[in-house]
Design a protein around this motif. Structure first.
Motif, PDB file in Angstrom:
ATOM      1  N   SER A   1       0.851  -1.268  -0.048  1.00 21.68           N
ATOM      2  CA  SER A   1      -0.114   0.064  -0.102  1.00 21.68           C
ATOM      3  C   SER A   1       0.685   1.230  -0.133  1.00 21.68           C
ATOM      4  O   SER A   1       2.076   1.181   0.351  1.00 21.68           O
ATOM      5  CB  SER A   1      -1.030   0.013   1.323  1.00 21.68           C
ATOM      6  OG  SER A   1      -0.242   0.203   2.220  1.00 21.68           O
TER       7      SER A   1
ATOM      8  N   PHE B   1       4.490  -2.201   9.622  1.00 17.01           N
ATOM      9  CA  PHE B   1       4.678  -0.983   9.039  1.00 17.01           C
ATOM     10  C   PHE B   1       4.482   0.334   9.565  1.00 17.01           C
ATOM     11  O   PHE B   1       4.087   1.417   9.440  1.00 17.01           O
ATOM     12  CB  PHE B   1       3.706  -0.758   7.548  1.00 17.01           C
ATOM     13  CG  PHE B   1       4.076  -1.624   6.611  1.00 17.01           C
ATOM     14  CD1 PHE B   1       5.192  -1.518   5.896  1.00 17.01           C
ATOM     15  CD2 PHE B   1       3.225  -2.890   6.234  1.00 17.01           C
ATOM     16  CE1 PHE B   1       5.938  -2.566   4.824  1.00 17.01           C
ATOM     17  CE2 PHE B   1       3.651  -3.581   5.303  1.00 17.01           C
ATOM     18  CZ  PHE B   1       4.795  -3.412   4.586  1.00 17.01           C
TER      19      PHE B   1
ATOM     20  N   THR C   1      -1.118   1.104   8.467  1.00 11.57           N
ATOM     21  CA  THR C   1      -1.490   0.794   7.320  1.00 11.57           C
ATOM     22  C   THR C   1      -2.509  -0.126   7.029  1.00 11.57           C
ATOM     23  O   THR C   1      -2.831  -0.770   7.886  1.00 11.57           O
ATOM     24  CB  THR C   1      -0.135   0.412   6.752  1.00 11.57           C
ATOM     25  OG1 THR C   1       0.210  -0.839   7.317  1.00 11.57           O
ATOM     26  CG2 THR C   1       0.967   1.301   6.956  1.00 11.57           C
TER      27      THR C   1
ATOM     28  N   GLU D   1       0.342   3.855   1.925  1.00 11.52           N
ATOM     29  CA  GLU D   1       0.833   4.173   3.559  1.00 11.52           C
ATOM     30  C   GLU D   1       1.925   3.151   3.937  1.00 11.52           C
ATOM     31  O   GLU D   1       2.793   3.833   4.649  1.00 11.52           O
ATOM     32  CB  GLU D   1      -0.130   3.741   4.285  1.00 11.52           C
ATOM     33  CG  GLU D   1      -1.473   4.682   4.093  1.00 11.52           C
ATOM     34  CD  GLU D   1      -2.496   4.007   2.976  1.00 11.52           C
ATOM     35  OE1 GLU D   1      -3.702   4.197   3.168  1.00 11.52           O
ATOM     36  OE2 GLU D   1      -2.033   3.105   2.172  1.00 11.52           O
ATOM     37  N   ALA D   2       2.218   1.901   3.512  1.00 16.21           N
ATOM     38  CA  ALA D   2       3.108   1.105   3.772  1.00 16.21           C
ATOM     39  C   ALA D   2       4.631   1.642   3.218  1.00 16.21           C
ATOM     40  O   ALA D   2       5.491   1.537   4.010  1.00 16.21           O
ATOM     41  CB  ALA D   2       2.987  -0.431   3.541  1.00 16.21           C
TER      42      ALA D   2
END
Length: 332
Positions: free
Chosen positions: A25, A308, A312, A27-28
């Motif tokens: 992702s 993470f 996330t 976010e990750a």
């Protein structure tokens, strides 16, 4: 191939740049990028740990790191709803967290915090217990086990057994789940080994998140994931030796990967493809399967040690998987 000092062949890898994967992702990926400088250097690799005999150095580092751990975990905890009180059982300090909505009054989760067997106690452990109580809706016993340099092995395992006995006096073994992340995974497994060897019944299940179960660091990922894991970029040998205090690093209560795991309960294991402890986790999974235990292995794409950062989609998916596993145990 090339030849190394002991005469065995090894793989020579030319210098290269390893990008963060597009398969995780946004976010990750952002969480990983925060841990790398503009020059590509892994920021955590700049930290140098004291030698195992430098107790004063460890005390100074412990004071600094514990403050950082507490602040980070408080940020993850957000507005926890559970209340918490701190008790003692023998020499063990236990933070007992009670959720505002107690779904299963007869059930309990015992939580062993991470921190390289040296860090993560105190306020961080307390906040972690509240988070687990909120997540599972049951009492959580956060074991603030004693650690080196003041209290090396076997103090942490002794505290784990004391906490487990305390929980057994209040909950049936089939209503207890034990969990540990990183170093806490070591103490969780060692606690159950001692409990079994002392004739105590084992719990309904075990949750191991990237467990530090091999202090000899003999697994493949200790070589292949150096500096690839941006959270834990290299060896923990100094803290391992500090913890062991002269005990054999391959001794089963020190490195539970090498123990006889006969009779162990259903176990949930998690790691990531960039986790330095990936080998710890997959080898522990195979050891449990060879011992006849039911064991689930969850390996997350691109994930370093410890996840993470907690915010996330992958972190949330992991929490959902753990909740599913634990809830199923308590429904049986």
């Amino acid at each position: 191939m090339t030849t190394i000092k002991d005469g065995k062949r090894a793989i020579a890898i030319p210098a290269r740049t390893v990008p963060f994967p597009s398969s995780i992702s946004e976010e990750a990926r952002t969480a990983l990028e925060r841990l790398v400088g503009e020059d590509g250097a892994v920021l955590n690799a700049a930290f140098v740990t004291p030698g195992p005999d430098d107790h004063d150095g460890w005390l100074r580092m412990k004071a600094a790191v514990d403050g950082q751990y507490a602040n980070a975990l408080k940020g993850l905890a957000g507005r926890t709803q559970s209340t918490v009180e701190t008790i003692t059982a023998g020499a063990a300090t236990i933070h007992v967290a009670t959720p505002s909505a107690l779904k299963r009054p007869d059930c309990a989760y015992i939580d062993f915090h991470g921190g390289a067997l040296v860090f993560g106690g105190g306020e961080a452990c307390r906040a972690g217990a509240q988070m687990q109580a909120d997540q599972h809706g049951v009492l959580c016993y956060g074991v603030d086990y004693r650690m080196p340099p003041e209290h090396p092995f076997p103090a942490a395992v002794e505290d784990g057994v004391s906490a487990y006995r305390h929980a057994l006096e209040r909950h049936g073994p089939k209503h207890i789940v034990v969990g540990g992340r990183s170093a806490g995974g070591n103490i969780a497994v060692a606690t159950l080994l001692r409990a079994r060897d002392e004739g105590l019944p084992l719990p309904a299940g075990l949750v191991l998140l990237s467990p530090q179960v091999d202090l000899t660091e003999s697994g493949d990922s200790f070589a292949t994931h150096q500096l690839i894991d941006v959270v834990l970029p290299g060896t923990l040998r100094s803290s391992n030796l500090l913890y062991a205090n002269g005990a054999d690093l391959a001794q089963p209560y020190v490195s539970p990967l090498f123990a006889d795991l006969n009779g162990f309960p259903p176990t949930f294991l998690q790691s990531g493809t960039r986790d330095l402890f990936l080998s710890n986790t997959v080898r522990m999974h195979r050891a449990l399967r060879r011992a006849g235990a039911s064991a689930e292995l969850h390996v997350f794409e691109g994930m370093p040690h410890g996840g993470f950062g907690g915010a996330t989609p992958e972190d949330r998916e992991l929490q959902e998987e753990i909740a599913r596993f634990v809830e199923r145990l308590w429904m049986n």
